[in-house]
Design a protein around this motif. Structure first.
Motif, PDB file in Angstrom:
ATOM      1  N   LEU A 180      11.774 -12.020 -27.060  1.00 29.62           N
ATOM      2  CA  LEU A 180      12.202 -10.749 -26.480  1.00 29.62           C
ATOM      3  C   LEU A 180      12.484 -10.897 -24.991  1.00 29.62           C
ATOM      4  N   MET A 181      11.652 -11.696 -24.305  1.00 28.54           N
ATOM      5  CA  MET A 181      11.851 -11.882 -22.871  1.00 28.54           C
ATOM      6  C   MET A 181      13.153 -12.625 -22.570  1.00 28.54           C
ATOM      7  N   ASP A 182      13.524 -13.535 -23.481  1.00 26.38           N
ATOM      8  CA  ASP A 182      14.702 -14.367 -23.238  1.00 26.38           C
ATOM      9  C   ASP A 182      15.958 -13.811 -23.907  1.00 26.38           C
ATOM     10  N   ALA A 183      15.809 -12.695 -24.608  1.00 24.38           N
ATOM     11  CA  ALA A 183      16.957 -12.157 -25.339  1.00 24.38           C
ATOM     12  C   ALA A 183      18.086 -11.794 -24.391  1.00 24.38           C
ATOM     13  N   SER A 184      19.302 -12.002 -24.851  1.00 23.16           N
ATOM     14  CA  SER A 184      20.452 -11.670 -24.009  1.00 23.16           C
ATOM     15  C   SER A 184      20.823 -10.196 -24.132  1.00 23.16           C
ATOM     16  N   GLY A 185      20.435  -9.554 -25.249  1.00 22.68           N
ATOM     17  CA  GLY A 185      20.737  -8.149 -25.449  1.00 22.68           C
ATOM     18  C   GLY A 185      19.745  -7.248 -24.748  1.00 22.68           C
ATOM     19  N   CYS A 186      20.024  -5.949 -24.798  1.00 23.56           N
ATOM     20  CA  CYS A 186      19.135  -4.976 -24.170  1.00 23.56           C
ATOM     21  C   CYS A 186      18.218  -4.365 -25.220  1.00 23.56           C
ATOM     22  N   LEU A 187      17.170  -3.727 -24.742  1.00 18.38           N
ATOM     23  CA  LEU A 187      16.175  -3.125 -25.609  1.00 18.38           C
ATOM     24  C   LEU A 187      16.225  -1.618 -25.492  1.00 18.38           C
ATOM     25  N   THR A 188      16.117  -0.941 -26.638  1.00 16.14           N
ATOM     26  CA  THR A 188      16.004   0.509 -26.590  1.00 16.14           C
ATOM     27  C   THR A 188      14.631   0.856 -26.027  1.00 16.14           C
ATOM     28  N   MET A 189      14.464   2.068 -25.538  1.00 17.51           N
ATOM     29  CA  MET A 189      13.187   2.464 -24.977  1.00 17.51           C
ATOM     30  C   MET A 189      12.123   2.555 -26.064  1.00 17.51           C
ATOM     31  N   ASN A 190      12.537   2.796 -27.298  1.00 19.75           N
ATOM     32  CA  ASN A 190      11.592   2.775 -28.414  1.00 19.75           C
ATOM     33  C   ASN A 190      11.034   1.371 -28.610  1.00 19.75           C
ATOM     34  N   GLU A 191      11.925   0.362 -28.514  1.00 18.06           N
ATOM     35  CA  GLU A 191      11.486  -1.034 -28.623  1.00 18.06           C
ATOM     36  C   GLU A 191      10.580  -1.401 -27.464  1.00 18.06           C
ATOM     37  N   VAL A 192      10.924  -0.934 -26.261  1.00 21.03           N
ATOM     38  CA  VAL A 192      10.101  -1.211 -25.074  1.00 21.03           C
ATOM     39  C   VAL A 192       8.698  -0.656 -25.270  1.00 21.03           C
ATOM     40  N   ALA A 193       8.594   0.574 -25.788  1.00 17.96           N
ATOM     41  CA  ALA A 193       7.284   1.197 -26.012  1.00 17.96           C
ATOM     42  C   ALA A 193       6.449   0.391 -27.000  1.00 17.96           C
ATOM     43  N   LYS A 194       7.094  -0.113 -28.058  1.00 19.10           N
ATOM     44  CA  LYS A 194       6.370  -0.896 -29.060  1.00 19.10           C
ATOM     45  C   LYS A 194       5.891  -2.222 -28.486  1.00 19.10           C
ATOM     46  N   ILE A 195       6.713  -2.839 -27.657  1.00 21.66           N
ATOM     47  CA  ILE A 195       6.353  -4.136 -27.087  1.00 21.66           C
ATOM     48  C   ILE A 195       5.213  -4.008 -26.088  1.00 21.66           C
ATOM     49  N   LEU A 196       5.303  -3.007 -25.216  1.00 25.12           N
ATOM     50  CA  LEU A 196       4.244  -2.813 -24.218  1.00 25.12           C
ATOM     51  C   LEU A 196       2.928  -2.441 -24.886  1.00 25.12           C
ATOM     52  N   ASP A 197       3.013  -1.673 -25.970  1.00 24.32           N
ATOM     53  CA  ASP A 197       1.841  -1.324 -26.767  1.00 24.32           C
ATOM     54  C   ASP A 197       0.731  -0.710 -25.921  1.00 24.32           C
ATOM     55  N   ILE A 198       1.085   0.332 -25.181  1.00 33.70           N
ATOM     56  CA  ILE A 198       0.096   1.080 -24.415  1.00 33.70           C
ATOM     57  C   ILE A 198      -0.474   2.149 -25.338  1.00 33.70           C
ATOM     58  N   LYS A 199      -1.776   2.239 -25.403  1.00 31.60           N
ATOM     59  CA  LYS A 199      -2.428   3.164 -26.325  1.00 31.60           C
ATOM     60  C   LYS A 199      -1.926   4.591 -26.106  1.00 31.60           C
ATOM     61  N   GLY A 200      -1.438   5.200 -27.191  1.00 36.78           N
ATOM     62  CA  GLY A 200      -1.003   6.588 -27.139  1.00 36.78           C
ATOM     63  C   GLY A 200       0.356   6.812 -26.506  1.00 36.78           C
ATOM     64  N   VAL A 201       1.067   5.721 -26.195  1.00 44.29           N
ATOM     65  CA  VAL A 201       2.369   5.863 -25.530  1.00 44.29           C
ATOM     66  C   VAL A 201       3.481   5.349 -26.434  1.00 44.29           C
ATOM     67  N   GLY A 202       4.200   6.299 -27.061  1.00 42.97           N
ATOM     68  CA  GLY A 202       5.388   5.955 -27.822  1.00 42.97           C
ATOM     69  C   GLY A 202       6.607   6.151 -26.946  1.00 42.97           C
ATOM     70  N   GLN A 203       7.786   6.284 -27.575  1.00 39.08           N
ATOM     71  CA  GLN A 203       9.014   6.407 -26.786  1.00 39.08           C
ATOM     72  C   GLN A 203       9.002   7.640 -25.893  1.00 39.08           C
ATOM     73  N   ASN A 204       8.651   8.803 -26.444  1.00 38.44           N
ATOM     74  CA  ASN A 204       8.689  10.037 -25.658  1.00 38.44           C
ATOM     75  C   ASN A 204       7.709   9.992 -24.486  1.00 38.44           C
ATOM     76  N   ASN A 205       6.489   9.518 -24.758  1.00 34.60           N
ATOM     77  CA  ASN A 205       5.502   9.440 -23.681  1.00 34.60           C
ATOM     78  C   ASN A 205       5.852   8.361 -22.667  1.00 34.60           C
ATOM     79  N   LEU A 206       6.593   7.340 -23.116  1.00 30.25           N
ATOM     80  CA  LEU A 206       7.028   6.318 -22.169  1.00 30.25           C
ATOM     81  C   LEU A 206       7.993   6.923 -21.153  1.00 30.25           C
ATOM     82  N   PHE A 207       8.904   7.757 -21.605  1.00 27.08           N
ATOM     83  CA  PHE A 207       9.805   8.431 -20.674  1.00 27.08           C
ATOM     84  C   PHE A 207       9.004   9.268 -19.672  1.00 27.08           C
TER      85      PHE A 207
END
Length: 259
Positions: free
Chosen positions: A141-168
């Motif tokens: 994921l770090m080396d990927a040439s494409g971009c990540l949706t914010m939903n994907e970013v939320a899943k990767i960071l895996d902060i407790k209780g933080v999905g896409q909406n809470n990430l925004f």
């Protein structure tokens, strides 16, 4: 090659033999193994250095209690043979002397060093294979040439209780993005970490362009460090991020720290 008079174990860093096997070769002095061994084991020999206890089941159809044996070093075996003062003792002692000469030859020393190195490499490779799946999934994921949706970013960071909406919401609170209409946009200083794409969205009979926020792979790495520095706990890739976090903070001294 020297004929094997008495079976010798060469797997470890010392040559060892079975005390029972030696006793049998010496024609079973004292009649009983334990009497014989106990008679000589206190002649300056140290347990777990010169010898160690081994228990095994005798081949007896009727079963029975485990028999005791001792794994002894060749050095100890030489001394036991000398103490026997017998012809077979002399033969066995000379055999062990020749074994030690071969064991300490440059060729054998090099061979053992190579085997030790091979075992070490195998151990490290096994450990690497255990850690590889998680590291690969993070690095890809770090080396990927494409971009990540914010939903994907939320899943990767895996902060407790933080999905896409809470990430925004989190990024809004941290002053990384702002909201314009129905779109989220990065502040100027953080634009290099995001990509804003115009996606067509059908609304009734009309098709309108709506801005969608994506994050670059480098941006994800940057965001992970930034959030950790501000006290958030990220589960995914945490060890990797924490390892280089001190370097990141050194390079970004302007980032405000929360107490």
């Amino acid at each position: 090659m020297m004929n094997e008079l008495i079976k010798v174990n060469c797997d470890g860093d010392k040559q060892t033999i079975s005390a029972r096997t030696l006793w049998e070769f010496l024609d079973k002095p004292w009649g009983e193994f334990m009497k014989w061994f106990n008679q000589f084991k206190d002649y300056g020999f140290v347990e777990n250095h010169d010898y160690r206890v081994i228990e095994y089941l005798l081949e007896n159809p009727k079963g029975g209690r485990p028999a005791t044996d001792y794994e002894i070093t060749v050095e100890m075996a030489k001394e036991l043979c000398m103490l026997q003062k017998s012809e077979k003792g002399k033969i066995a002692r000379q055999y062990f002397i020749e074994l030690e000469k071969a064991w300490n030859s440059p060729e054998m020393v090099m061979s053992r060093a190579l085997k030790l190195a091979e075992r070490k490499i195998m151990s490290l490779e096994e450990e690497r294979q255990k850690l590889l799946p998680k590291a690969q999934s993070y690095d890809i994921l770090m080396d990927a040439s494409g971009c990540l949706t914010m939903n994907e970013v939320a899943k990767i960071l895996d902060i407790k209780g933080v999905g896409q909406n809470n990430l925004f919401k989190l990024l809004l609170v941290e002053g990384i993005i702002y909201k314009k209409g129905n779109s989220y946009l990065p502040y100027q200083e953080y634009k290099s970490h995001f990509i804003v794409k115009q996606n067509p969205v059908k609304k009734g009979d009309a098709i309108i362009e709506r801005s969608q926020l994506f994050m670059t792979p480098r941006g994800l790495d940057w965001l992970a460090h930034k959030l950790i520095s501000r006290g958030y706990e990220l589960n995914y890739g945490k060890q990797k991020i924490e390892k280089s976090n001190s370097e990141f903070l050194t390079m970004n001294k302007t980032i405000p720290q929360y107490s």
